[in-house]
Design a protein around this motif. Structure first.
Motif, mmCIF file in Angstrom:
data_model
loop_
_atom_site.group_PDB
_atom_site.id
_atom_site.type_symbol
_atom_site.label_atom_id
_atom_site.label_comp_id
_atom_site.label_asym_id
_atom_site.label_seq_id
_atom_site.Cartn_x
_atom_site.Cartn_y
_atom_site.Cartn_z
ATOM 1 N N ASP A 5 9.601 2.288 16.082
ATOM 2 C CA ASP A 5 10.213 1.110 16.693
ATOM 3 C C ASP A 5 9.511 -0.116 16.107
ATOM 4 O O ASP A 5 8.315 -0.300 16.311
ATOM 5 N N PHE A 6 10.264 -0.936 15.364
ATOM 6 C CA PHE A 6 9.640 -2.072 14.705
ATOM 7 C C PHE A 6 9.730 -3.366 15.524
ATOM 8 O O PHE A 6 9.393 -4.440 15.032
ATOM 9 N N GLY A 7 10.211 -3.232 16.744
ATOM 10 C CA GLY A 7 10.228 -4.387 17.638
ATOM 11 C C GLY A 7 10.986 -5.572 17.065
ATOM 12 O O GLY A 7 12.053 -5.403 16.486
ATOM 13 N N ASP A 8 10.386 -6.760 17.189
ATOM 14 C CA ASP A 8 11.102 -7.974 16.786
ATOM 15 C C ASP A 8 10.717 -8.455 15.392
ATOM 16 O O ASP A 8 10.897 -9.615 15.047
ATOM 17 N N ILE A 9 10.212 -7.538 14.574
ATOM 18 C CA ILE A 9 9.836 -7.915 13.205
ATOM 19 C C ILE A 9 11.100 -8.268 12.421
ATOM 20 O O ILE A 9 12.110 -7.568 12.527
ATOM 21 N N ASP A 10 11.031 -9.366 11.631
ATOM 22 C CA ASP A 10 12.260 -9.783 10.938
ATOM 23 C C ASP A 10 12.657 -8.774 9.853
ATOM 24 O O ASP A 10 11.836 -8.012 9.354
ATOM 25 N N GLN A 11 13.965 -8.802 9.520
ATOM 26 C CA GLN A 11 14.572 -7.751 8.688
ATOM 27 C C GLN A 11 13.904 -7.600 7.325
ATOM 28 O O GLN A 11 13.654 -6.489 6.866
ATOM 29 N N GLU A 12 13.596 -8.744 6.700
ATOM 30 C CA GLU A 12 13.014 -8.698 5.350
ATOM 31 C C GLU A 12 11.644 -8.012 5.378
ATOM 32 O O GLU A 12 11.337 -7.143 4.557
ATOM 33 N N LYS A 19 -3.506 -8.248 12.839
ATOM 34 C CA LYS A 19 -4.351 -7.065 12.630
ATOM 35 C C LYS A 19 -3.759 -5.857 13.367
ATOM 36 O O LYS A 19 -3.831 -4.723 12.881
ATOM 37 N N ALA A 20 -3.172 -6.124 14.536
ATOM 38 C CA ALA A 20 -2.534 -5.035 15.293
ATOM 39 C C ALA A 20 -1.413 -4.415 14.452
ATOM 40 O O ALA A 20 -1.263 -3.187 14.392
ATOM 41 N N GLU A 21 -0.629 -5.273 13.785
ATOM 42 C CA GLU A 21 0.464 -4.762 12.941
ATOM 43 C C GLU A 21 -0.076 -3.958 11.767
ATOM 44 O O GLU A 21 0.507 -2.950 11.370
ATOM 45 N N ALA A 22 -1.201 -4.395 11.229
ATOM 46 C CA ALA A 22 -1.802 -3.657 10.112
ATOM 47 C C ALA A 22 -2.238 -2.264 10.575
ATOM 48 O O ALA A 22 -2.054 -1.266 9.862
ATOM 49 N N TYR A 23 -2.803 -2.195 11.785
ATOM 50 C CA TYR A 23 -3.200 -0.887 12.325
ATOM 51 C C TYR A 23 -1.972 0.004 12.562
ATOM 52 O O TYR A 23 -1.991 1.195 12.288
ATOM 53 N N VAL A 24 -0.912 -0.585 13.098
ATOM 54 C CA VAL A 24 0.311 0.197 13.348
ATOM 55 C C VAL A 24 0.863 0.751 12.036
ATOM 56 O O VAL A 24 1.246 1.907 11.942
ATOM 57 N N TYR A 25 0.861 -0.100 11.010
ATOM 58 C CA TYR A 25 1.337 0.350 9.695
ATOM 59 C C TYR A 25 0.510 1.557 9.223
ATOM 60 O O TYR A 25 1.058 2.558 8.761
ATOM 61 N N THR A 26 -0.795 1.455 9.372
ATOM 62 C CA THR A 26 -1.661 2.555 8.913
ATOM 63 C C THR A 26 -1.408 3.826 9.731
ATOM 64 O O THR A 26 -1.332 4.928 9.174
ATOM 65 N N LEU A 27 -1.239 3.663 11.048
ATOM 66 C CA LEU A 27 -0.930 4.838 11.883
ATOM 67 C C LEU A 27 0.397 5.461 11.466
ATOM 68 O O LEU A 27 0.542 6.696 11.446
ATOM 69 N N GLN A 28 1.355 4.616 11.110
ATOM 70 C CA GLN A 28 2.664 5.138 10.686
ATOM 71 C C GLN A 28 2.557 5.851 9.337
ATOM 72 O O GLN A 28 3.286 6.804 9.075
ATOM 73 N N GLN A 29 1.638 5.395 8.482
ATOM 74 C CA GLN A 29 1.411 6.119 7.221
ATOM 75 C C GLN A 29 0.966 7.556 7.505
ATOM 76 O O GLN A 29 1.206 8.448 6.705
ATOM 77 N N TRP A 47 8.206 -3.159 4.836
ATOM 78 C CA TRP A 47 7.322 -2.247 5.587
ATOM 79 C C TRP A 47 7.804 -0.807 5.411
ATOM 80 O O TRP A 47 7.029 0.082 5.024
ATOM 81 N N VAL A 48 9.089 -0.582 5.671
ATOM 82 C CA VAL A 48 9.650 0.775 5.567
ATOM 83 C C VAL A 48 9.590 1.266 4.110
ATOM 84 O O VAL A 48 9.257 2.427 3.857
ATOM 85 N N GLY A 49 9.875 0.359 3.164
ATOM 86 C CA GLY A 49 9.818 0.730 1.750
ATOM 87 C C GLY A 49 8.439 1.222 1.349
ATOM 88 O O GLY A 49 8.309 2.241 0.655
ATOM 89 N N ASP A 50 7.410 0.522 1.816
ATOM 90 C CA ASP A 50 6.039 0.939 1.495
ATOM 91 C C ASP A 50 5.714 2.292 2.131
ATOM 92 O O ASP A 50 5.071 3.139 1.516
ATOM 93 N N LEU A 51 6.167 2.472 3.375
ATOM 94 C CA LEU A 51 5.913 3.751 4.049
ATOM 95 C C LEU A 51 6.614 4.899 3.305
ATOM 96 O O LEU A 51 6.033 5.972 3.107
ATOM 97 N N LEU A 52 7.852 4.647 2.878
ATOM 98 C CA LEU A 52 8.603 5.685 2.162
ATOM 99 C C LEU A 52 7.957 6.028 0.825
ATOM 100 O O LEU A 52 7.883 7.198 0.440
ATOM 101 N N ASN A 53 7.469 4.997 0.160
ATOM 102 C CA ASN A 53 6.795 5.193 -1.114
ATOM 103 C C ASN A 53 5.561 6.090 -0.941
ATOM 104 O O ASN A 53 5.354 7.047 -1.695
#
Lengths: 101, 153
Positions: free
Chosen positions: B36-43, A78-88, B48-54
């Motif tokens: 900073d995406f930390g230790d999230i795996d590459q795929e 859930k923390a990652e989902a929040y971070v994703y939304t903040l990054q949006q 994640w980045v693709g969705d943000l860019l979209n």
């Protein structure tokens, strides 16, 4: 977008001991940037976390004055989902493990 | 539906649009804010980045759509409950890119406080700073009039 309902204080989920033991408690940390407007940051906090005006302002000022604010803590997914939304919303946000738990 | 119309000064705003369009083009390939995406795996990170860019691209299109024939004829732009959210986000994205591309030379305090010496800036930097202020004004207008629509949407 995810809403957590209006809160009077920082939202920290109540987690079962099992959940904490398995995954730990993760923090959503928003970092300062010199570009985004204070009013914008407050609006984003209100929208994403359901903060009221007072709480949103407190977190915004923490980010502005101390460079970071922990805006949520709980399970990693859930923390990652929040971070994703903040990054949006173009805020700089990271997930970090809360090592006090 | 709540809607606000704003009449802008064409001679002031029109020259800024080239800068906004140029930076907006780049936002299809690059995130506005470094993350900073930390230790999230590459795929997972790529997805994640693709969705943000979209999302970023869609927001920027909504911002550019403001400057249509009506704007060039009348100087009027309109904000409503449908476009407020993408536009306020796109303004943030373009302002971050303006900072990165043109306004890197300004220190954070000067930028946050707006205490800059316009006379000492190059033409390109001055134009970028005017864009930066213009987009902040658009954000303030939207937040002032439509923030409840955004928060509740």
């Amino acid at each position: 977008m995810t809403k957590a309902g209006t809160k009077d204080s920082s939202p920290t989920e109540t987690l079962s001991r099992t959940e904490v033991k398995l995954g730990g408690v993760w923090r959503v940390v928003v970092l300062n940037d010199p570009v985004n407007l204070m009013s914008y940051v407050m609006m984003v906090f209100k929208k994403i976390f359901g903060f009221n005006e007072t709480v949103a302002r407190r977190h915004m000022l923490e980010v502005h004055e101390q460079g970071r604010s922990v805006v949520w803590s709980g399970l990693r997914e859930k923390a990652e989902a929040y971070v994703y939304t903040l990054q949006q919303w173009h805020l700089t946000a990271v997930v970090e493990l809360d090592e006090t738990h | 539906m709540k809607r606000i119309e704003v009449k802008l000064s064409l001679p002031v705003v029109a020259p800024l649009l080239d800068v906004i369009r140029q930076l907006a083009d780049g936002l299809g390939q690059k995130l506005a804010a470094p993350q900073d995406f930390g230790d999230i795996d590459q795929e997972f990170r790529d997805a994640w980045v693709g969705d943000l860019l979209n999302g970023q691209s869609k927001d920027v299109k909504a911002l550019l759509a403001l400057f249509d024939d009506e704007f060039f004829a009348e100087g009027i732009v309109a904000f409503d409950e449908d476009n407020a959210e993408p536009i306020v986000r796109a303004c943030a994205a373009v302002r971050l890119r303006l900072r990165e591309v043109y306004l890197k030379g300004l220190d954070d305090d000067a930028l946050e406080g707006g205490e800059v010496e316009l006379e000492q800036m190059s033409e390109a930097m001055r134009k970028a700073f005017m864009c930066y202020l213009f987009l902040a004004t658009v954000q303030e207008l939207i937040i002032q009039h439509l923030d409840s629509s955004i928060i509740e949407s």
